[in-house]
Design an enzyme around this catalytic site. Structure first.
Site, PDB file in Angstrom:
ATOM      1  N   HIS A   1     -20.216 -13.323 -18.044  1.00 55.29           N
ATOM      2  CA  HIS A   1     -21.341 -13.320 -18.983  1.00 55.29           C
ATOM      3  C   HIS A   1     -20.796 -12.782 -20.310  1.00 55.29           C
ATOM      4  CE1 HIS A   1     -25.121 -11.873 -20.772  1.00 55.29           C
ATOM      5  NE2 HIS A   1     -25.779 -12.570 -19.872  1.00 55.29           N
TER       6      HIS A   1
ATOM      7  N   ASP B   1     -19.076  -5.702 -13.257  1.00 54.52           N
ATOM      8  CA  ASP B   1     -20.399  -6.118 -13.738  1.00 54.52           C
ATOM      9  C   ASP B   1     -21.239  -6.427 -12.493  1.00 54.52           C
ATOM     10  OD1 ASP B   1     -22.623  -7.378 -14.643  1.00 54.52           O
ATOM     11  OD2 ASP B   1     -21.591  -8.669 -16.083  1.00 54.52           O
TER      12      ASP B   1
ATOM     13  N   GLN C   1     -25.623  -9.045 -11.213  1.00 53.77           N
ATOM     14  CA  GLN C   1     -26.158 -10.046 -10.286  1.00 53.77           C
ATOM     15  C   GLN C   1     -25.885  -9.673  -8.836  1.00 53.77           C
ATOM     16  OE1 GLN C   1     -28.129 -12.453 -11.144  1.00 53.77           O
ATOM     17  NE2 GLN C   1     -27.812 -12.540 -13.351  1.00 53.77           N
TER      18      GLN C   1
ATOM     19  N   LYS D   1     -33.470  -6.814 -13.756  1.00 56.92           N
ATOM     20  CA  LYS D   1     -33.040  -7.838 -12.796  1.00 56.92           C
ATOM     21  C   LYS D   1     -33.246  -7.369 -11.361  1.00 56.92           C
ATOM     22  CE  LYS D   1     -29.433  -9.691 -15.821  1.00 56.92           C
ATOM     23  NZ  LYS D   1     -29.995 -10.974 -16.252  1.00 56.92           N
TER      24      LYS D   1
ATOM     25  N   CYS E   1     -25.462 -17.604 -21.236  1.00 59.35           N
ATOM     26  CA  CYS E   1     -24.544 -16.605 -21.824  1.00 59.35           C
ATOM     27  C   CYS E   1     -23.168 -16.686 -21.172  1.00 59.35           C
ATOM     28  CB  CYS E   1     -25.101 -15.186 -21.710  1.00 59.35           C
ATOM     29  SG  CYS E   1     -26.668 -14.966 -22.511  1.00 59.35           S
TER      30      CYS E   1
HETATM   31  N1  PLP Z   1     -23.840  -9.622 -16.759  1.00 58.43           N
HETATM   32  C1  PLP Z   1     -24.397 -10.559 -16.000  1.00 58.43           C
HETATM   33  C2  PLP Z   1     -23.615 -11.141 -14.854  1.00 58.43           C
HETATM   34  C3  PLP Z   1     -25.693 -11.006 -16.267  1.00 58.43           C
HETATM   35  O1  PLP Z   1     -26.251 -11.935 -15.501  1.00 58.43           O
HETATM   36  C4  PLP Z   1     -26.392 -10.427 -17.357  1.00 58.43           C
HETATM   37  C5  PLP Z   1     -27.741 -10.904 -17.713  1.00 58.43           C
HETATM   38  O2  PLP Z   1     -28.057 -12.062 -17.563  1.00 58.43           O
HETATM   39  C6  PLP Z   1     -25.759  -9.439 -18.109  1.00 58.43           C
HETATM   40  C7  PLP Z   1     -24.474  -9.056 -17.789  1.00 58.43           C
HETATM   41  C8  PLP Z   1     -26.435  -8.777 -19.263  1.00 58.43           C
HETATM   42  O3  PLP Z   1     -27.594  -8.130 -18.858  1.00 58.43           O
HETATM   43  P1  PLP Z   1     -28.572  -7.499 -19.956  1.00 58.43           P
HETATM   44  O4  PLP Z   1     -28.905  -8.630 -20.903  1.00 58.43           O
HETATM   45  O5  PLP Z   1     -29.745  -7.037 -19.166  1.00 58.43           O
HETATM   46  O6  PLP Z   1     -27.827  -6.418 -20.624  1.00 58.43           O
END
Ligand code: PLP
Length: 435
Positions: free
Chosen positions: A147, A224, A227, A250, A390
């Protein structure tokens, strides 16, 4: 931790249990465009049960006060529930409470680490932080499937420090090239930033092997867990990562709250990212002494009602049981994947990767733009995500600019997955895209 053997041996949620769970989520009883809402966009943001909505409201109506300031009763009680919430989240991910730093979301948590390392590289944090310094010759390793939140902060850190960013490539199917990961992580690597579960492919990456390699060369690992934390049992100590990040919205919590897990010995030597009130012990007009972690990283007035509500969310998830939730979603994920792959003209991104999965799949429909697919489904009350999610480098690698993503959660029923499958087939007929 994504231990598939644990998940295979648990009993998935029964249809009746999922129906009862759904009753806890008021939004799932609403209609969209004249149809009952079928919410298949939990990968972007999940829905909230009454327990979470009530916890936030109860805090606002009975306890609202700034924490770690003020000597009055409400301030003391607010501080207590705020710290209780930290303990709940720490338990949920297998950490100690002082290893959890509240942030606004995962994006801020990753930036916190990147900026802290950058500040250490400028000499901030003194001798204690010297081992965190990066400069020319040092390397940061991330992957092509990240992401943007777990890519751009490292691009910026490299640009600020002169370090080199190395990116682990994907194979033609979209899977991480583990051989390349193990080759790229070497003596120069200082930090490895990798996603546990891809937000596009839904696959659970073999992070254990990446962590083992990072350990061999003395590199730090940031996971990260955006998910994974909502969908799988997660144990940061068992995974042996140095940092892990997640977003509350999430995992049944509100927006505006996320967290960084950081190993205590690292947080203790890391210079702050944001500075200001609440993170200091002594301030003069020219100097400041900082609090120990986690407060050192929590500058300014905190998001207390959100933290309390996130704690209610993790309690809710824990009560149902993460292994059972994971098993439920694995079954839904297989149904979604098999169903999509059976539709002519649909290509599931990473559909052929032989790794465990969560209940999430992104797909391209030949001849129909993802926005049209999304709008067609929306007309039927089905909410999915469209675009690049993203993750532009991943989409580019797979030769598409965008995709449609359906993602499940504990409250998703088979009929909703089937509604997506029927909707996609109908979209192909509607747009005359059948070959
Ligand atoms: N990392 C992953 C794998 C994600 O799916 C997301 C959000 O879609 C993020 C990071 C970023 O999350 P946030 O926008 O809540 O900071």
């Amino acid at each position: 931790m994504s231990d598939s053997t644990v998940i295979d041996s648990v009993v998935p949620l029964s249809e009746a249990e999922v129906r009862r769970i759904r009753d806890d989520f008021p939004i799932l009883a609403t209609a969209v465009n004249g149809h009952p809402l079928a919410y298949l966009d939990s990968g972007a943001t999940s829905q909230r049960p009454r327990a979470v909505l009530d916890a936030e409201r109860a805090f606002a109506t009975t306890l609202n006060a700034a924490v770690h300031r003020g000597a009055h009763t409400l301030a003391a009680e607010a501080t207590e529930v705020f710290e209780d919430a930290r303990r709940s989240l720490a338990r949920f991910v297998g950490a100690d409470e002082d290893e959890i730093v509240w942030t606004s979301n995962a994006t801020e948590a990753i930036n916190l680490v990147a900026y802290s390392l950058s500040n250490a590289s400028l000499g901030r944090g003194g001798a204690a932080a010297a081992r965190l310094r990066l400069g020319e010759g040092d390397e940061i390793v991330t992957t092509e499937m990240e992401h943007h939140a777990n890519l751009i902060p490292w691009q910026e850190l490299a640009a600020r420090t002169g370090a080199t960013l190395r990116v682990v490539p994907l194979d033609d199917e979209g899977a991480l090239r583990l051989d390349e990961a193990l080759r790229l992580i070497g003596d120069r690597t200082r930090i490895v930033a990798v996603t546990h579960v891809s937000n596009v492919l839904g696959v659970v990456n073999p992070v254990e092997q990446i962590v083992a390699r990072a350990r061999e060369v003395g590199a730090l690992v940031l996971l990260d867990a955006c998910q994974s934390a909502p969908h799988l049992p997660l144990d940061v100590r068992a995974l042996d990562v140095d940092f892990a990040v997640l977003s509350g919205h999430k995992m049944l919590g509100p927006s505006g709250i996320g967290a960084l897990y950081g190993r205590r010995d690292l947080l203790e030597i890391m210079p702050p990212f944001l500075t200001g009130g609440s993170m200091i012990t002594t301030v003069t007009t020219t100097t400041a002494e900082y609090m120990p972690p986690p407060q050192r990283f929590e500058a300014g007035t905190q998001r207390v009602s959100q933290a309390v509500a996130l704690a209610a969310a993790v309690d809710y998830l824990t009560e149902i049981g993460m292994p059972r939730i994971a098993a439920h979603e694995a079954a839904l994920g297989s149904r979604l994947l098999d169903g999509l792959r059976a539709i002519d003209g649909v290509r599931v991104l990473g559909g052929g990767i032989a790794l465990p999965r969560v209940g999430l799949a992104s797909f391209d429909v030949a001849g129909i733009h993802s926005h049209d697919v999304g709008q067609f489904l929306d007309d039927r009350g089905i909410a999915v995500r469209v675009g690049h999610h993203c993750a532009q480098p991943l989409h580019r690698r797979l030769g598409v600019t965008s995709s449609t993503r359906a993602s499940t959660y504990l409250y998703t029923i088979e009929a909703e997955v089937d509604a997506v499958l029927d909707g996609v087939a109908a979209a192909i007929d509607f747009f005359g895209a059948r070959a």
